[in-house]
Design an enzyme around this catalytic site. Structure first.
Site, PDB file in Angstrom:
ATOM      1  N   HIS A  91       0.855  -1.201   0.000  1.00 25.86           N
ATOM      2  CA  HIS A  91       0.000   0.000   0.000  1.00 25.86           C
ATOM      3  C   HIS A  91       0.885   1.244   0.000  1.00 25.86           C
ATOM      4  O   HIS A  91       1.841   1.335   0.768  1.00 25.86           O
ATOM      5  CB  HIS A  91      -0.898  -0.024   1.242  1.00 25.86           C
ATOM      6  CG  HIS A  91      -1.981   1.013   1.238  1.00 25.86           C
ATOM      7  ND1 HIS A  91      -2.873   1.175   0.197  1.00 25.86           N
ATOM      8  CD2 HIS A  91      -2.333   1.936   2.159  1.00 25.86           C
ATOM      9  CE1 HIS A  91      -3.715   2.152   0.487  1.00 25.86           C
ATOM     10  NE2 HIS A  91      -3.413   2.636   1.661  1.00 25.86           N
ATOM     11  N   ARG A 142      -6.677  -1.572  -6.350  1.00 21.98           N
ATOM     12  CA  ARG A 142      -7.733  -1.452  -5.333  1.00 21.98           C
ATOM     13  C   ARG A 142      -8.356  -0.063  -5.425  1.00 21.98           C
ATOM     14  O   ARG A 142      -7.733   0.935  -5.111  1.00 21.98           O
ATOM     15  CB  ARG A 142      -7.140  -1.684  -3.933  1.00 21.98           C
ATOM     16  CG  ARG A 142      -6.451  -3.043  -3.785  1.00 21.98           C
ATOM     17  CD  ARG A 142      -5.951  -3.281  -2.361  1.00 21.98           C
ATOM     18  NE  ARG A 142      -5.031  -2.270  -1.890  1.00 21.98           N
ATOM     19  CZ  ARG A 142      -3.710  -2.294  -2.084  1.00 21.98           C
ATOM     20  NH1 ARG A 142      -3.149  -3.289  -2.744  1.00 21.98           N
ATOM     21  NH2 ARG A 142      -2.955  -1.318  -1.604  1.00 21.98           N
ATOM     22  N   TYR A 175     -28.175  26.744  21.500  1.00 21.90           N
ATOM     23  CA  TYR A 175     -27.397  26.615  22.740  1.00 21.90           C
ATOM     24  C   TYR A 175     -26.365  27.718  22.867  1.00 21.90           C
ATOM     25  O   TYR A 175     -25.709  28.096  21.896  1.00 21.90           O
ATOM     26  CB  TYR A 175     -26.672  25.269  22.775  1.00 21.90           C
ATOM     27  CG  TYR A 175     -27.573  24.095  23.054  1.00 21.90           C
ATOM     28  CD1 TYR A 175     -28.255  23.992  24.268  1.00 21.90           C
ATOM     29  CD2 TYR A 175     -27.733  23.090  22.112  1.00 21.90           C
ATOM     30  CE1 TYR A 175     -29.080  22.910  24.533  1.00 21.90           C
ATOM     31  CE2 TYR A 175     -28.551  21.996  22.366  1.00 21.90           C
ATOM     32  CZ  TYR A 175     -29.219  21.910  23.579  1.00 21.90           C
ATOM     33  OH  TYR A 175     -30.024  20.840  23.834  1.00 21.90           O
TER      34      TYR A 175
HETATM   35  C1  LIG Z   1      -8.680   1.939   1.946  1.00 26.43           C
HETATM   36  C2  LIG Z   1      -7.654   1.215   1.196  1.00 26.43           C
HETATM   37  C3  LIG Z   1      -7.610   1.299  -0.203  1.00 26.43           C
HETATM   38  C4  LIG Z   1      -8.463   2.260  -1.007  1.00 26.43           C
HETATM   39  O1  LIG Z   1      -7.772   3.466  -1.160  1.00 26.43           O
HETATM   40  P1  LIG Z   1      -8.426   4.706  -1.961  1.00 26.43           P
HETATM   41  O2  LIG Z   1      -7.437   5.794  -1.787  1.00 26.43           O
HETATM   42  O3  LIG Z   1      -9.721   5.001  -1.273  1.00 26.43           O
HETATM   43  O4  LIG Z   1      -8.624   4.267  -3.350  1.00 26.43           O
HETATM   44  C5  LIG Z   1      -6.698   0.499  -0.870  1.00 26.43           C
HETATM   45  N1  LIG Z   1      -5.867  -0.323  -0.180  1.00 26.43           N
HETATM   46  C6  LIG Z   1      -5.864  -0.409   1.155  1.00 26.43           C
HETATM   47  C7  LIG Z   1      -4.914  -1.324   1.840  1.00 26.43           C
HETATM   48  C8  LIG Z   1      -6.746   0.364   1.897  1.00 26.43           C
HETATM   49  O5  LIG Z   1      -6.740   0.294   3.228  1.00 26.43           O
END
Ligand SMILES: *Cc1c(COP(=O)(O)O)cnc(C)c1O
Length: 387
Positions: free
Chosen positions: A169, A222, A268
Site C-alpha cells: 500500500h 484497489r 445553545y
Molecule cells: C482503503 C484502502 C484502499 C483504497 O484506497 P483509496 O485511496 O480510497 O482508493 C486500498 N488499499 C488499502 C490497503 C486500503 O486500506
C-alpha cells in the site's frame, strides 16, 4: 425494490448508483484488460452502503471486493454477496474457521500469525490468503525477504493454504512529488523477485496510483475513493484521466420556519443574535447524524441559493438563516446540487479542515440512504428500522 423499509424523518442521503457505475467503468477502461479491479467497500462503502455499492461495482467490471475487517466481509456474505472478498486488515488467528466457512480471503502480515492460524485450521479446510508487504506505509506488513521466504515456505508446505495474492500500500500516491512512491515501488519489486512462485494476484495501487501510475498496476488495483467519485487529493485533481462523478448527496427538509426579531437569539449558548428581523428555518439534522458542530456557518442550499447555518448545531437539529419565509417541507441540500447551486464533499472537507474521505464516512447510519439509478429510486437502507 430490495431492502425496502420506510423512514419517517426528513433527512436522507441519496446515492447515485449510475455515478458509481460510470466511475468503475471508466477505471476499467483506463486500465489494461488484464488488470483486475478490486472494489474497496470497507466502512460501509465509505458511508455509501456496502451491499449496494458492491453489487454496482461487480456489475460494472469489478472482480473482487475488499473490506477492512472480517465483520464487514461476513456482513456482505449475509446480504448475499458471493464474489471474492479480501480482508485488508488484521483478523484473529482463532477466527480463521469463519474465513474458511464464508470463503473470505485473509491478509497475512506476520509469520507468527500464520503459525497460530495453522493451529486453528481444520484438516479439510482451505484458506485463501494474500501476503501484505510493508514497503513504507509503516502500518502492517512484512518488511524483509527473510520473513517473506519463511511465510512462503510455510504456505507451500501446507495444502490447506492457498497463497492467492501479495500486495502493498502506497503512502503518498496522491502527492505531486513521486519520490517516496517510487521508493516504495522498488522495495515491492525487490521483494517480489525473491518469491519462488508468483501468486495469481499482485496488487499495490489505490485509486491515486491506479489513476496516475500504470507502472504500479501489476495485475490488480484497489479502487476506493475514486469509485465514489471523489478525487484522492486536491493536488492531483487536474491530472485525473477521466471525470469522476460524485455519488453521495445529503438532503433535509425545513420542519419549522419563524421570524426572529432583532436582538433575539438562536440555539445553545444563545450565541447567535439576529441583527435585524430575519427568517430562521430549522432542519432535523445534527451532530449525531455526523453533521458536526464545526459546520456552524457552513452554507446549505435552499431553492438553489446558499444560506448559512446559524447558531450552534444541536444533536438532532440545526438552524439556517433564510432570505425570506419559505414553506415548511422545502427541501434543503447540504451536499449536492440544487438549481444553480452546488456544495461538494470537498467543500465540506475544507470547512472541516479534513479530507473528502472522512465526510461520507461520518454521516451516521441514523441517516437513511436512498439509491437512485436513471433518476428512479431503486432501493433504500434504513438501519434503524431494518431487522
Ligand atoms: C482503503 C484502502 C484502499 C483504497 O484506497 P483509496 O485511496 O480510497 O482508493 C486500498 N488499499 C488499502 C490497503 C486500503 O486500506
Amino acid at each position: 425494490m430490495e431492502n425496502e423499509s420506510l423512514f419517517y424523518r426528513d433527512t436522507w442521503v441519496e446515492v447515485d448508483l449510475d455515478h458509481v457505475a460510470s466511475n468503475v467503468m471508466n477505471m476499467k477502461q483506463h486500465l489494461p484488460s488484464d488488470v483486475q479491479l478490486i472494489a474497496v467497500v470497507k466502512a460501509n462503502a465509505y458511508g455509501h452502503g456496502d451491499v449496494q455499492i458492491a453489487r454496482t461495482a461487480l456489475q460494472n467490471g469489478a472482480e473482487y471486493l475488499a473490506v477492512a475487517f472480517m465483520d464487514e466481509a461476513i456482513a456482505l456474505r449475509k446480504k448475499g454477496i458471493v464474489a471474492p472478498i479480501l480482508v485488508l486488515g488484521a483478523s484473529r488467528p482463532e477466527d480463521v474457521h469463519l474465513a474458511v466457512k464464508h470463503h473470505i480471503t485473509l491478509t497475512v502480515f506476520h509469520y507468527d500469525w500464520l503459525q497460530k492460524a495453522q493451529e486453528y485450521l481444520a484438516d479439510e479446510a482451505t484458506l485463501d490468503i494474500h501476503i501484505k508487504v510493508d514497503t513504507g506505509m509503516g502500518r502492517i506488513g512484512i518488511r524483509t525477504k527473510e520473513e517473506l521466504n519463511a511465510i512462503e515456505n510455510q504456505v507451500l508446505r501446507d495444502p490447506r493454504i492457498n497463497m492467492e495474492g501479495i500486495f502493498t500500500h502506497f503512502a503518498t500516491a496522491d502527492e505531486l512529488d513521486h519520490t517516496y512512491f517510487e521508493q516504495q515501488l522498488s522495495v515491492f519489486n525487490e521483494l517480489l523477485s525473491h518469491l519462488k512462485t508468483k501468486p495469481r494476484l499482485i496488487h499495490a495501487s489505490n485509486s491515486a496510483a491506479a489513476l496516475r501510475f500504470p507502472i504500479a498496476n501489476f495485475n490488480a488495483i484497489r479502487m476506493g475513493i475514486s469509485m465514489y467519485g471523489l478525487t484522492p487529493s486536491l493536488e492531483i485533481e487536474s491530472e485525473l484521466p477521466f471525470q469522476l462523478q460524485e455519488a453521495f448527496t445529503l438532503h433535509s427538509r425545513i420542519i419549522h420556519v419563524k421570524k426572529v426579531h432583532k436582538g433575539e437569539r438562536v440555539s445553545y449558548g444563545a450565541t447567535y443574535e439576529a441583527e435585524e428581523d430575519e427568517w430562521v428555518g430549522t432542519l432535523p439534522i445534527g451532530y449525531a447524524d455526523g453533521w458536526i458542530r464545526k459546520l456552524q456557518g457552513q452554507d446549505v442550499l435552499v431553492n438553489g441559493m446558499r444560506v448559512p447555518i446559524v447558531g450552534r448545531i444541536c444533536m438532532d437539529q440545526c438552524m439556517i438563516k433564510l432570505p425570506k419565509g419559505v414553506d415548511v417541507g422545502t427541501v434543503v441540500t447540504l451536499i449536492g446540487e440544487q438549481g444553480q447551486g452546488r456544495i461538494t464533499i470537498n467543500e465540506i472537507a475544507r470547512t472541516l479542515d479534513t479530507i473528502n474521505y472522512e465526510i461520507p464516512c461520518i454521516i451516521s447510519n441514523r441517516v437513511p440512504r436512498i439509491y437512485k439509478s436513471s433518476g428512479q429510486m431503486v432501493g433504500m437502507e434504513n438501519s434503524l428500522l431494518q431487522n
